[in-house]
Write a protein that holds these residues in place. Sequence first.
Motif, PDB file in Angstrom:
ATOM      1  N   ILE A  66       0.845  -1.189   0.000  1.00 39.87           N
ATOM      2  CA  ILE A  66       0.000   0.000   0.000  1.00 39.87           C
ATOM      3  C   ILE A  66       0.881   1.241   0.000  1.00 39.87           C
ATOM      4  N   ALA A  67       0.754   2.065  -1.043  1.00 40.47           N
ATOM      5  CA  ALA A  67       1.518   3.312  -1.146  1.00 40.47           C
ATOM      6  C   ALA A  67       2.980   3.099  -0.760  1.00 40.47           C
ATOM      7  N   PRO A  68       3.664   2.149  -1.400  1.00 46.08           N
ATOM      8  CA  PRO A  68       5.029   1.818  -0.976  1.00 46.08           C
ATOM      9  C   PRO A  68       6.004   2.958  -1.232  1.00 46.08           C
ATOM     10  N   LEU A  69       7.016   3.030  -0.401  1.00 51.63           N
ATOM     11  CA  LEU A  69       8.044   4.056  -0.509  1.00 51.63           C
ATOM     12  C   LEU A  69       9.042   3.664  -1.606  1.00 51.63           C
ATOM     13  N   VAL A  70       8.608   3.795  -2.844  1.00 53.03           N
ATOM     14  CA  VAL A  70       9.512   3.616  -3.973  1.00 53.03           C
ATOM     15  C   VAL A  70      10.347   4.880  -4.150  1.00 53.03           C
ATOM     16  N   ASP A  71       9.759   6.014  -3.872  1.00 52.86           N
ATOM     17  CA  ASP A  71      10.479   7.281  -3.765  1.00 52.86           C
ATOM     18  C   ASP A  71       9.605   8.240  -2.978  1.00 52.86           C
ATOM     19  N   LEU A  72      10.236   9.244  -2.414  1.00 56.39           N
ATOM     20  CA  LEU A  72       9.524  10.251  -1.642  1.00 56.39           C
ATOM     21  C   LEU A  72       8.927  11.314  -2.560  1.00 56.39           C
ATOM     22  N   ASN A  73       7.884  11.956  -2.065  1.00 54.57           N
ATOM     23  CA  ASN A  73       7.364  13.158  -2.701  1.00 54.57           C
ATOM     24  C   ASN A  73       8.071  14.335  -2.025  1.00 54.57           C
ATOM     25  N   TYR A  74       8.974  14.980  -2.739  1.00 55.75           N
ATOM     26  CA  TYR A  74       9.830  16.003  -2.134  1.00 55.75           C
ATOM     27  C   TYR A  74       9.181  17.375  -2.108  1.00 55.75           C
ATOM     28  N   GLY A  75       7.980  17.506  -2.671  1.00 57.34           N
ATOM     29  CA  GLY A  75       7.301  18.783  -2.651  1.00 57.34           C
ATOM     30  C   GLY A  75       8.101  19.851  -3.374  1.00 57.34           C
ATOM     31  N   ALA A  76       8.310  20.990  -2.713  1.00 61.01           N
ATOM     32  CA  ALA A  76       9.019  22.112  -3.338  1.00 61.01           C
ATOM     33  C   ALA A  76      10.536  21.969  -3.261  1.00 61.01           C
ATOM     34  N   TRP A  77      11.030  20.948  -2.550  1.00 57.88           N
ATOM     35  CA  TRP A  77      12.472  20.779  -2.388  1.00 57.88           C
ATOM     36  C   TRP A  77      13.067  20.152  -3.649  1.00 57.88           C
ATOM     37  N   PRO A  78      14.045  20.804  -4.296  1.00 63.39           N
ATOM     38  CA  PRO A  78      14.733  20.168  -5.430  1.00 63.39           C
ATOM     39  C   PRO A  78      15.475  18.910  -4.965  1.00 63.39           C
ATOM     40  N   ILE A  79      15.350  17.845  -5.723  1.00 67.52           N
ATOM     41  CA  ILE A  79      15.950  16.577  -5.304  1.00 67.52           C
ATOM     42  C   ILE A  79      17.463  16.694  -5.107  1.00 67.52           C
ATOM     43  N   PRO A  80      18.215  17.368  -6.001  1.00 70.91           N
ATOM     44  CA  PRO A  80      19.668  17.494  -5.759  1.00 70.91           C
ATOM     45  C   PRO A  80      19.984  18.189  -4.434  1.00 70.91           C
ATOM     46  N   LEU A  81      19.157  19.176  -4.051  1.00 72.08           N
ATOM     47  CA  LEU A  81      19.382  19.871  -2.782  1.00 72.08           C
ATOM     48  C   LEU A  81      19.128  18.941  -1.601  1.00 72.08           C
ATOM     49  N   VAL A  82      18.088  18.112  -1.703  1.00 69.59           N
ATOM     50  CA  VAL A  82      17.810  17.139  -0.640  1.00 69.59           C
ATOM     51  C   VAL A  82      19.011  16.219  -0.448  1.00 69.59           C
ATOM     52  N   HIS A  83      19.564  15.704  -1.544  1.00 75.87           N
ATOM     53  CA  HIS A  83      20.714  14.807  -1.455  1.00 75.87           C
ATOM     54  C   HIS A  83      21.936  15.546  -0.897  1.00 75.87           C
ATOM     55  N   LEU A  84      22.139  16.789  -1.314  1.00 78.92           N
ATOM     56  CA  LEU A  84      23.291  17.548  -0.842  1.00 78.92           C
ATOM     57  C   LEU A  84      23.208  17.811   0.653  1.00 78.92           C
ATOM     58  N   LEU A  85      22.073  18.295   1.116  1.00 77.12           N
ATOM     59  CA  LEU A  85      21.922  18.587   2.542  1.00 77.12           C
ATOM     60  C   LEU A  85      22.068  17.330   3.387  1.00 77.12           C
ATOM     61  N   THR A  86      21.515  16.228   2.893  1.00 78.39           N
ATOM     62  CA  THR A  86      21.623  14.962   3.629  1.00 78.39           C
ATOM     63  C   THR A  86      23.069  14.504   3.692  1.00 78.39           C
ATOM     64  N   SER A  87      23.779  14.624   2.578  1.00 79.76           N
ATOM     65  CA  SER A  87      25.185  14.235   2.550  1.00 79.76           C
ATOM     66  C   SER A  87      26.019  15.081   3.511  1.00 79.76           C
ATOM     67  N   ILE A  88      25.761  16.390   3.537  1.00 80.62           N
ATOM     68  CA  ILE A  88      26.498  17.273   4.444  1.00 80.62           C
ATOM     69  C   ILE A  88      26.219  16.895   5.897  1.00 80.62           C
ATOM     70  N   ALA A  89      24.955  16.682   6.208  1.00 81.06           N
ATOM     71  CA  ALA A  89      24.585  16.323   7.586  1.00 81.06           C
ATOM     72  C   ALA A  89      25.267  15.034   8.020  1.00 81.06           C
ATOM     73  N   MET A  90      25.308  14.050   7.133  1.00 80.11           N
ATOM     74  CA  MET A  90      25.925  12.778   7.496  1.00 80.11           C
ATOM     75  C   MET A  90      27.442  12.919   7.611  1.00 80.11           C
TER      76      MET A  90
END
Length: 311
Positions: A146-170
Amino acid sequence: MELISTPENPVPRGAECTRVVTNDGFHLRAMSVRVSNPRGTVVILGGRADFMERYFETARDLMERGYCVASVDLRGQGGSQRLTEKRLRGHVGSFEEYDEDIRAFMTQVVLPDCPPPYYVLAHSTGGNIILRLIRTRNWFKKCVLIAPLVDLNYGAWPIPLVHLLTSIAMTLRLGWVYLPGKRQAPLGRKDFVGNPLTQDQRRWNRDSAVLEKAPQLGSGAPTYGWLSAALKSIATLRKMKSEKGLKCPVLIVAAGLDSVVDNDAIRRFSERVAGVSIITIREALHEILLEKDEIRQQFLAAFDVFVAEEP
């Protein structure tokens, strides 16, 4: 460990609460319930921040259909052991840790004590876990996601920015930090209006009552660590090809009004990977099993047809 009962949400008749211990030492809360003359067992696996009590109604629906039911709270949520001192943090180091949760649950509860054949009913993050597991595991005859997490709905966040911020945080070892702009406490009664999960206020209030009685089951926002783990697991699904195959047939039931996961990614996955069928309930928000009666009935009808079909 115990199952929490409220007047609106009683524990399914005959349900037993069990402790599962993983190879890396985590203690998980599990449930199993048997019926007479069973048609098999359905494993229910919830999504991020879920707890088993939210699926008691669905467990009773399945029991009425002749199925035994088994379920487990993933590490870091529900009644299972948490991963940080701050209980509300939705955290995990890797989705492979969830793989170990399911392995321990299957080998300690389902396979020895529950009658075959085995089916799985998994929601959101649970669906992501199952899709990766059934590349190699042949535990299940059929899977309904049911509604599997194949990918997230990032809304207004650009996907490259999401990956960049996550990488920096980690890189800065800030994986334990909450994602920005996310609510750190569990949602409650007052949060129903505008929520992205369900349009059914009665079920929303029912689940809120469980958390009011047992606040220890609640979880808040995900951490950067959880998001990093999710993105890696999503990348694994993105690489899956039809020739690799899955060990059992899969039915995906998507929610047409979903704003949590990416329905386009789900559709592309179903087109790319053999053995995956998809239907969409257009009027549904993300949590179909907690939606209005007419939406739940559409889902249960699809479940009945899919499970009854010969593989």
